[in-house]
Design an enzyme around this catalytic site. Structure first.
Site, short mmCIF file in Angstrom:
data_model
loop_
_atom_site.label_atom_id
_atom_site.label_comp_id
_atom_site.label_asym_id
_atom_site.label_seq_id
_atom_site.Cartn_x
_atom_site.Cartn_y
_atom_site.Cartn_z
N LEU A 15 21.07 30.33 7.23
CA LEU A 15 22.08 30.25 9.18
C LEU A 15 20.94 28.92 9.65
O LEU A 15 21.14 28.47 10.36
CB LEU A 15 22.01 31.39 9.45
N GLY A 16 19.32 29.30 9.10
CA GLY A 16 18.54 28.57 10.25
C GLY A 16 17.02 28.34 9.57
O GLY A 16 16.82 29.25 8.40
N GLU A 17 16.31 27.29 10.04
CA GLU A 17 14.84 27.17 9.87
C GLU A 17 14.21 27.66 11.01
O GLU A 17 14.44 27.31 12.28
CB GLU A 17 14.59 26.35 8.70
N GLY A 18 13.09 28.29 10.88
CA GLY A 18 11.97 28.21 12.20
C GLY A 18 10.15 27.49 11.85
O GLY A 18 10.08 27.19 10.43
N TYR A 20 8.13 29.21 10.43
CA TYR A 20 6.88 29.70 10.01
C TYR A 20 8.24 30.81 8.66
O TYR A 20 8.03 31.42 7.69
CB TYR A 20 6.87 31.83 10.59
N GLU A 22 12.60 31.74 7.34
CA GLU A 22 14.62 30.89 7.81
C GLU A 22 14.90 32.50 7.56
O GLU A 22 14.53 33.22 7.68
CB GLU A 22 14.94 30.15 6.70
N VAL A 23 16.61 31.86 8.24
CA VAL A 23 16.75 33.07 8.57
C VAL A 23 18.34 33.05 7.22
O VAL A 23 18.72 31.89 7.32
CB VAL A 23 17.55 32.79 10.06
N LYS A 38 15.25 37.00 8.77
CA LYS A 38 15.06 36.60 9.36
C LYS A 38 13.80 36.74 8.09
O LYS A 38 13.07 37.99 8.42
CB LYS A 38 14.59 36.57 10.96
N ASP A 130 11.73 31.95 27.13
CA ASP A 130 12.06 30.68 26.64
C ASP A 130 13.39 30.81 26.35
O ASP A 130 14.37 30.88 25.21
CB ASP A 130 11.73 30.49 24.78
#
Length: 474
Positions: A15-18, A20, A22-23, A38, A130
């Site tokens: 679903l996504g990266e961050g 630290y 990914e999801v 997550k 945020d």
């Protein structure tokens, strides 16, 4: 096939990266229930364990219809797993048309839900710090959910409030007191960010790069030059509310109770209503004044706090949709507490979606669509997979993108946007029976800039784009 995770659960899609980790999307083979997972590598940064511990503690405190639901967490070695709602509706930024915004009725609805969520957070002494469209998700019923509490903190405990001094957030959304002051109250900071989000929804752009005297657009706002963009695109009633929300002095800034009493907040807006206002004053060059929404601006050099500056420098991991199952069900317990996690990660989990055992009816493309995040950045082609891929690669190469074939059927595109900020997105080629889908997903950078690039690529590929509507409805 999908990658086994815990008994009866498969990881089927990224679903996504961050920063630290990914999801991933986890789906139960028996019930087809979906959860966002997550996955955090605790060795990525020295402060990661403490930050994740704080994020988990705050998530445990939350229970509200406009907050992404937290189901639990578990740790295996250096990997921490957080289990959250899966919001199939995607991110709010996807509903904002660049330089246009969205219908005023929709903006009001999402804003009301945002304020409800923020009011709840403040009532239990938590500030988000945020708030931006990339951190606001939508479920399958278009219910807004506030997500990503990685920068959140407790500002009130047992009735005692403390001032904050940590410079964090995303620069175009931060309140001016974060840049100017060594200590500030929490509530007005979130109110300011909500005002910037409302501006983006109504005008499709941000008003300024940063709220200080070095930014001409912010100075124009303080001088009440409302004939300039983006304000000239906003009708008088919501603009009046924005004037109260984006007041520089936090002590004079409107509070949430008063926002809820505001005329625009409470009025019933008819569907399709288009309002305009009489504008007087000078003209402006919109190409110069246009400030696009972006979420990866480094604000560390503005920090004057002894605390470490926290930056939101990547595309937030989409969490996300209101679950229909009992939170005490054995399936969720097994996911959160069960044994036997498989650490063999797929090279490219997005491409396993169609072969996953989660599909209830073999060969049913509709069930596949029910698991895809709702996005406007995808289209079918009218040529085969090989031609679709080669056309995509040729088009993007001519447009100057840096191309990297991540794995089979996935391409990573990198570039810089109009403000010289990094923009990275991934394109997955998905084969659905006799159809080929090109699915674009933002990985890092500004949501509206990403949409602009998608539209340019789609236009360049017009010769192979199918007119068939992409499901689910967007």
């Amino acid at each position: 096939m999908a990658v086994p995770f815990v008994e009866d659960w498969d990881l089927v899609q990224t679903l996504g990266e961050g920063a630290y980790g990914e999801v991933q999307l986890a789906v139960n083979r028996k019930t087809e229930e979906a959860v966002a997972v997550k996955i955090v590598d605790m060795t990525r940064a020295a402060d990661c364990p403490e930050n994740i511990k704080k994020e988990i503690c705050i998530n445990r405190m939350l229970s509200h219809t406009n907050i992404v639901r937290f189901y639990g967490h578990r740790r295996e070695g250096n990997i921490q797993y957080l289990f959250l709602e899966y919001c199939r509706g995607g991110e709010l930024f996807d509903r904002i048309e660049p330089d246009v915004g969205m219908p005023e009725q929709d903006a009001q609805k999402f804003f009301q839900q945002l304020i409800a969520g923020v009011e709840y957070l403040h009532s239990i002494g938590i500030t988000h710090r945020d708030i931006k469209p990339e951190n606001l998700l939508l479920d399958e019923r278009d219910q807004l959910k506030i997500s990503d509490f990685g920068l959140a903190t407790v500002f009130r405990h047992n009735g005692k409030e403390r001032l904050l001094n940590k410079m964090c957030g995303t620069l175009p959304y931060v309140a001016p007191e974060l840049i100017k002051s060594r200590a500030f109250h929490a509530d007005p900071v979130d109110v300011w960010s909500c005002g910037i989000v409302l501006t983006a929804m109504l005008a499709g752009e941000l008003p300024w790069d940063q709220p200080n005297e070095v930014c001409q657009e912010y100075c124009d706002w303080k001088e009440k030059n409302h004939y300039l963009t983006p304000w000239k695109k906003i009708s008088a009633t919501p603009l009046a509310l924005l004037c109260k929300m984006l007041t520089e002095n936090p002590q004079s800034r409107i509070t949430i109770p008063d926002i809820k009493k505001d005329r625009w907040f409470t009025e019933i807006i008819k569907k399709g209503l288009k309002r305009s206002r009489v504008i007087s004053g000078g003209s402006s060059d919109s190409s110069v004044l246009c400030k696009q929404i972006r979420s990866d601006i480094d604000i560390s050099h503005f920090s004057h706090s002894e605390e470490k500056t926290a930056l939101s420098s990547t595309q937030p991991e989409p969490r996300t949709a209101l679950a229909t199952w009992d939170s005490n069900s054995s399936y969720i317990d097994n996911l959160v507490q069960g044994k036997g996690i498989s650490f063999s990660q797929p090279a490219c989990p997005d491409n396993m979606l169609l072969n996953s055992q989660l599909i209830g009816t073999p060969g049913s493309s509709q069930n596949v669509w029910q698991r895809l995040v709702k996005r406007m950045t995808r289209f079918f082609t009218k040529v085969n997979a090989e031609s679709s891929y080669s056309n995509l690669m040729d088009t993007c190469e001519k447009m100057g993108y840096v191309l990297k074939k991540s794995c089979a059927n996935e391409v990573t595109l990198s570039t810089t946007d109009r403000r010289n900020n990094k923009l990275i997105f991934k394109v997955n080629l998905v084969e659905m029976e006799d159809r080929i889908l090109l699915d674009f997903r933002l990985s890092k950078g500004d949501g509206l800039e990403f949409k602009r690039h998608f539209l340019k690529i789609k236009k360049k590929m017009d010769a192979v784009v199918a007119v068939q509507k992409v499901l689910p409805d967007t």
